[in-house]
Design a protein around this motif. Sequence first.
Motif, mmCIF file in Angstrom:
data_model
loop_
_atom_site.group_PDB
_atom_site.id
_atom_site.type_symbol
_atom_site.label_atom_id
_atom_site.label_comp_id
_atom_site.label_asym_id
_atom_site.label_seq_id
_atom_site.Cartn_x
_atom_site.Cartn_y
_atom_site.Cartn_z
ATOM 1 N N ASP A 671 0.974 -1.371 -0.005
ATOM 2 C CA ASP A 671 0.174 0.032 -0.378
ATOM 3 C C ASP A 671 1.045 1.091 0.215
ATOM 4 O O ASP A 671 1.911 1.323 0.665
ATOM 5 C CB ASP A 671 -0.736 -0.485 1.311
ATOM 6 N N ARG A 673 0.302 4.108 0.714
ATOM 7 C CA ARG A 673 -0.033 5.206 1.658
ATOM 8 C C ARG A 673 0.792 4.394 3.230
ATOM 9 O O ARG A 673 0.983 5.612 4.164
ATOM 10 C CB ARG A 673 -1.279 5.431 1.738
ATOM 11 N N MET A 678 -0.337 -5.838 2.020
ATOM 12 C CA MET A 678 -1.968 -5.909 2.275
ATOM 13 C C MET A 678 -2.347 -7.460 1.537
ATOM 14 O O MET A 678 -3.239 -8.427 1.642
ATOM 15 C CB MET A 678 -2.952 -5.114 0.601
ATOM 16 N N ARG B 118 -13.831 -10.844 0.624
ATOM 17 C CA ARG B 118 -12.338 -11.144 0.653
ATOM 18 C C ARG B 118 -11.570 -10.006 0.611
ATOM 19 O O ARG B 118 -10.375 -9.986 -0.209
ATOM 20 C CB ARG B 118 -12.014 -12.061 0.027
ATOM 21 N N LEU B 120 -9.308 -6.986 0.670
ATOM 22 C CA LEU B 120 -8.228 -6.874 1.645
ATOM 23 C C LEU B 120 -7.767 -6.231 2.712
ATOM 24 O O LEU B 120 -7.013 -6.492 3.532
ATOM 25 C CB LEU B 120 -6.698 -6.759 0.950
ATOM 26 N N TYR B 121 -8.659 -5.482 3.250
ATOM 27 C CA TYR B 121 -8.535 -4.400 4.010
ATOM 28 C C TYR B 121 -9.863 -4.388 5.478
ATOM 29 O O TYR B 121 -9.381 -4.615 6.830
ATOM 30 C CB TYR B 121 -9.046 -2.797 3.961
ATOM 31 N N ASP B 124 -6.759 -7.423 6.958
ATOM 32 C CA ASP B 124 -6.063 -6.435 8.024
ATOM 33 C C ASP B 124 -6.753 -6.232 9.104
ATOM 34 O O ASP B 124 -7.223 -4.734 9.102
ATOM 35 C CB ASP B 124 -5.153 -5.876 6.711
ATOM 36 N N ALA B 126 -5.653 -4.223 11.156
ATOM 37 C CA ALA B 126 -4.101 -2.824 10.969
ATOM 38 C C ALA B 126 -5.047 -1.292 9.987
ATOM 39 O O ALA B 126 -4.693 -0.749 10.562
ATOM 40 C CB ALA B 126 -2.887 -2.653 10.446
ATOM 41 N N ALA B 127 -5.538 -2.382 9.192
ATOM 42 C CA ALA B 127 -6.259 -1.299 8.464
ATOM 43 C C ALA B 127 -7.631 -0.640 8.840
ATOM 44 O O ALA B 127 -8.484 -1.680 8.951
ATOM 45 C CB ALA B 127 -6.762 -1.661 7.286
ATOM 46 N N ALA B 139 -10.140 2.322 3.497
ATOM 47 C CA ALA B 139 -9.220 2.368 3.208
ATOM 48 C C ALA B 139 -9.164 1.902 1.751
ATOM 49 O O ALA B 139 -8.176 2.111 1.009
ATOM 50 C CB ALA B 139 -8.289 1.504 4.252
ATOM 51 N N ALA B 140 -9.621 0.901 1.166
ATOM 52 C CA ALA B 140 -9.927 -0.046 -0.091
ATOM 53 C C ALA B 140 -10.075 0.456 -0.768
ATOM 54 O O ALA B 140 -9.550 0.955 -1.737
ATOM 55 C CB ALA B 140 -10.621 -1.153 0.450
ATOM 56 N N ASP B 142 -9.855 4.011 -1.888
ATOM 57 C CA ASP B 142 -8.328 4.625 -2.027
ATOM 58 C C ASP B 142 -7.474 3.470 -2.296
ATOM 59 O O ASP B 142 -6.228 4.499 -2.740
ATOM 60 C CB ASP B 142 -7.900 5.659 -1.302
ATOM 61 N N GLY B 143 -7.423 2.729 -2.326
ATOM 62 C CA GLY B 143 -6.120 1.485 -1.798
ATOM 63 C C GLY B 143 -6.268 0.339 -3.105
ATOM 64 O O GLY B 143 -6.881 1.068 -4.268
ATOM 65 N N PHE B 144 -6.490 -0.745 -2.744
ATOM 66 C CA PHE B 144 -6.167 -2.127 -3.773
ATOM 67 C C PHE B 144 -7.796 -2.591 -3.724
ATOM 68 O O PHE B 144 -8.332 -2.602 -2.722
ATOM 69 C CB PHE B 144 -5.382 -2.904 -3.131
ATOM 70 N N ARG B 146 -9.128 -4.550 -5.791
ATOM 71 C CA ARG B 146 -9.598 -4.917 -7.774
ATOM 72 C C ARG B 146 -10.636 -5.914 -7.581
ATOM 73 O O ARG B 146 -11.404 -5.692 -8.261
ATOM 74 C CB ARG B 146 -8.085 -5.719 -8.236
ATOM 75 N N PHE B 239 -10.969 -15.805 -6.107
ATOM 76 C CA PHE B 239 -12.438 -14.820 -6.119
ATOM 77 C C PHE B 239 -12.421 -14.796 -7.649
ATOM 78 O O PHE B 239 -11.681 -14.239 -8.433
ATOM 79 C CB PHE B 239 -12.384 -14.802 -5.240
ATOM 80 N N LEU B 241 -13.251 -12.209 -10.534
ATOM 81 C CA LEU B 241 -13.302 -10.106 -11.239
ATOM 82 C C LEU B 241 -14.634 -10.445 -11.443
ATOM 83 O O LEU B 241 -15.237 -9.340 -11.354
ATOM 84 C CB LEU B 241 -12.277 -10.285 -11.905
#
Lengths: 750, 331
Positions: A671, A673, A678, B118, B120-121, B124, B126-127, B139-140, B142-144, B146, B239, B241
């Motif tokens: 990530d 940021r 991740m 599923r 990713l955030y 986790d 911590a997210a 957090a997803a 502006d993050g990952f 897909r 998983f 798409l």
Amino acid sequence: MTGPRDATNQNQLMTQMESPPRPQSAAGPVVGKPIDRVDGQAKTSGQARFAAEYPYPGLAYAALVHSTVARGRVTGFDVAEAAAVPGVLTILTHENAPSMKPPPRATLTNGGMIVTGTTVNYLNTDEVHWNGQPVAVVVAETLEAAREAAGLVRVAYRESQATVDFATEEEHAVPLKGNPLQRGTARKGDAEAAFRVAPVSVDLRFTTPPLNHNAIEPHATTAVWDGDRLTVHEGTQGIAWLRAHLAARFGVPEASVRVISPFVGGAFGGKGPVWAGTLLTVLAARATGRPVRMMLTREGVYRTVGGRSPSIQRVALGAAADGRLTALIHTGVTGTGRVGGLPEAVTSPSGHLYAAPNILLRHSLVELDLLPNTFMRAPGEAPGTFALEAAMDELADKLGMDPITLRMRNEPETNPIDGKRFSHRLLREAYAYGAQRFGWADRTPEPGSMRDGRWLVGMGVATAHHGTMRFTANVTVRLSADGSVLVRCGLQEMGMGAATAQAQIAADALGVPFEAVRVEYGDSTLPTGPGAGASAQTVSVAASLLAACDKLRRKVRALGEGGSLAEILARAGRDHVEAAVGSQTRLGTLAGQAKFIAKFLRDHRRWVKAGCGAQFCEVRVDPDTGEIRVSRWLGVFDVGKVINAKTAASQLRGGIVMGIGMALSEETLVDPRTGRIMNPSLAEYHVPVHADIPPIDIHYLDEPDPTMPLGLLGLGEIGVTGVAAAIANAVHHATGKRVHDLPITLDKLL
Amino acid sequence: MRSFAYVRPPDVAAAVRAVAAEPDAKFLGGGTNLVDLMREGIERPGTVVDVTGLPLQQIEELPGGGVRIGALVRNSSLAAHRLIRTRYPMLAQAILSGASAQLRNMATVGGNLLQRTRCLYFYDGAAACNKREPGAGCAARDGFHRGGAILGASGACVATHPSDMCVALAALDAVVEAESVRGVRRIPLAGFHRLPGDTPHIETELAADELITAVELPASPVAAHSRYRKVRDRASYAFALVSVAAALEVRHGAVTGVRLALGGVAAKPWRASKAEQALLGAPATEESFRHAAEIELAPAEGLPGNAFKIELARRTIVATLRQVLTQGGAA
């Protein structure tokens, strides 16, 4: 009840005899034969013990607490909830952990320091250098309690500005200074000028993502202190390196440290360096006075074990209309951590592959607040061959020339960058044989011109290349009057069939059947072996083993004549005779190393030694969805002499599987940021599954290299090189699309 | 994993009583998702009510041609069942395209409906994740992302529902039967999962103390001509798409029956009702398929990392309908 010390003593040295080999060899030489691996039965029947499987009375379990910030200082811990978990013995932090020495700098004489994974002195500092760095360790009576409590430790941080986004740091990259083995910048002629006037040219930018290690055995350590004596069970690529490193970090003599590592469940570079989990298990055992085991979770591997650096590469090629290269420019930017890591030498293949009169290679580095990168199968050459070999394909396209023809037109007689002689190079033969075997002539050059039903079919090729290395190895070999042979060497068995190969070599050298040879390995009490890295273990041990067998034969012949060596021994009334190569004393080791390095550098000035090969692949692309399936593969390799036809093919095949992952699906998601990984799991980091892998046809030319012991060039890593380019080239042939950024996921083809 | 109480009730009544009495209790089916989430510390039930011994393991034919599936039928048994393979091939295919053989042997029908995202955030600790910790942020976005949603997402959450089976169930007008101490009720699958809105942590219409006891599939002649197509980042064990469940009935060149649902695109299995409407009565041509897909995807919104899924969904809808048309259903 036995104490830990007794338990240690019960650990038998691993030899192939734990699973007696089936008779496989008829009379005659066995080198080159497809002999079953000697440890196969032990593994398939569950007898083989890995680092986390050694029982100790009173064993405690440890689990890591990882930082959730990329850079800063720990300002405090709240461990109340964690400490209340039943079974927790202690929670170690920088506030209460025993001291550990920081790693000294690596020099030519302290081999144990070349395996420093990071320079962080874990739990001896409040500093945080990456998101995921261990900041505390929980030790408990059970694995479950340790992991539960680790999740309950609360950590407060004072964060500072961190640099974690490789992509945006490109402009701050600093040119690499380099050394005799890895150049930062290399030039021949004036490549930029030649490129500007080239009649035909391509100028391309490639990117490759960070990749993580995913060995089937996550890193595990079992550590036992008995006073100042330390026993460590660990899956490692370097028993002797680990021993030296631990001795230095914990302030005890090397002789007080025993490393036991008979089996390693895959390593690929990720078990070469010493990482936090190992150090902190030893530290926890010292703090608690108990035997301690730590098995990293898969997430723990991602957070504490380095992987492959991402890269940004430029390849610019200039050529005459007949395809002869006039300019080759290959520049690369890779990342390292601020607390360790190494330059992933992406430009290296471009110094060796093509006879361009003008060459410019330049490598620059970006320092990041991330877990330092490390070795991963064919460092540099795996991502480097992707860029170079995809660019060559694009140039061939532009020239309207077959990509194999273009490569052969530029096949050099001497090493392009410096004119040194090749010790051996059969790339022309590899392509000629491969093209015929794969049916390259059936390929119609026009992109999108081949179909199978709705599937678009594409065929691609690329060159594989990997430089050859050697290390020192101490070996003893003993022949008994009953005709049995015992080879002893602290080598590492990571699944490649290392002990099997040495048994084959010893059998032929002493004229005994394969089944008569036992190999003891995987223990630091044995003669010091080489590290298993740089595709160099088998050749390094083989060199010493051949010398030891030579000595042994001379010793026996001095006792009498006529009949087999064993018969001479029996007649002379001797139980056995032993010969050794290499010194086990400190001074002797240093002298041996110095001599070896001098010879190595002399050799290095004279020759360029490398394996090479031709990767052929066929892909199918779904025209609706862009899904890519690799449908056929052929790798033809020139890796010198092959010791074991079966294990060699498996290792080359495994490299290709790894390359398919790199080409199509693997990517560590950091990530930008937070610097946090991740996708630290096999569910979200996509290594290939069986359904992604086609039948892989392996062929090797089996021509010995005249300058290497037994003619070996090493074959552990070359399989992965060239794979991503062959796939990218085949995808272009199928679809007409060039993808310059790995992995080639389906969205890039929509 | 922290300690928890474990109970194994003898019947459905006891099971629902056990959960009604313990606010932090969870039902355990195959455990393929719950146990994972417990290991990660995302689910932390105080009591685990193991329902795998309950008599909810039957697959029965209903009068009129439908099928009733017990909530504890294992995914692999369901996919292999003759009635499913012949009458609802898309369902068998959807199940077989998910997870691995080992997981399918454990996973139950009821548990499959309640799989969590599923993202990713979400996984986790911590997210920031509104689904895991309401009000924490997403957090997803502006993050990952897909795997994230292109339909029905909100500022609070872009997660998708990961099930393949549910996509087929959505297309087949399945009905979920649930029981609690208050009695039995029936919830249409199409309305079972919720879109995130401002409350992404509330994922279904099921109350915390309700136990899924069965899923019923109504008779559906069109479903015999159906397929499930899953597009993902590797050939297996990933998983979706985008996935498409499609059934098609064509007479004299015109569409007389159609079922269409999408997976991997929203927080719920997405029944493509607008596309179905557009197709009914239309000529069974590539052009109609494309037009229908465009109507369904008109409100789709992509983020930088998943905008490609809009085009991918369009293409996969067309390709799957084309395949049913030219090759028929599959079992």
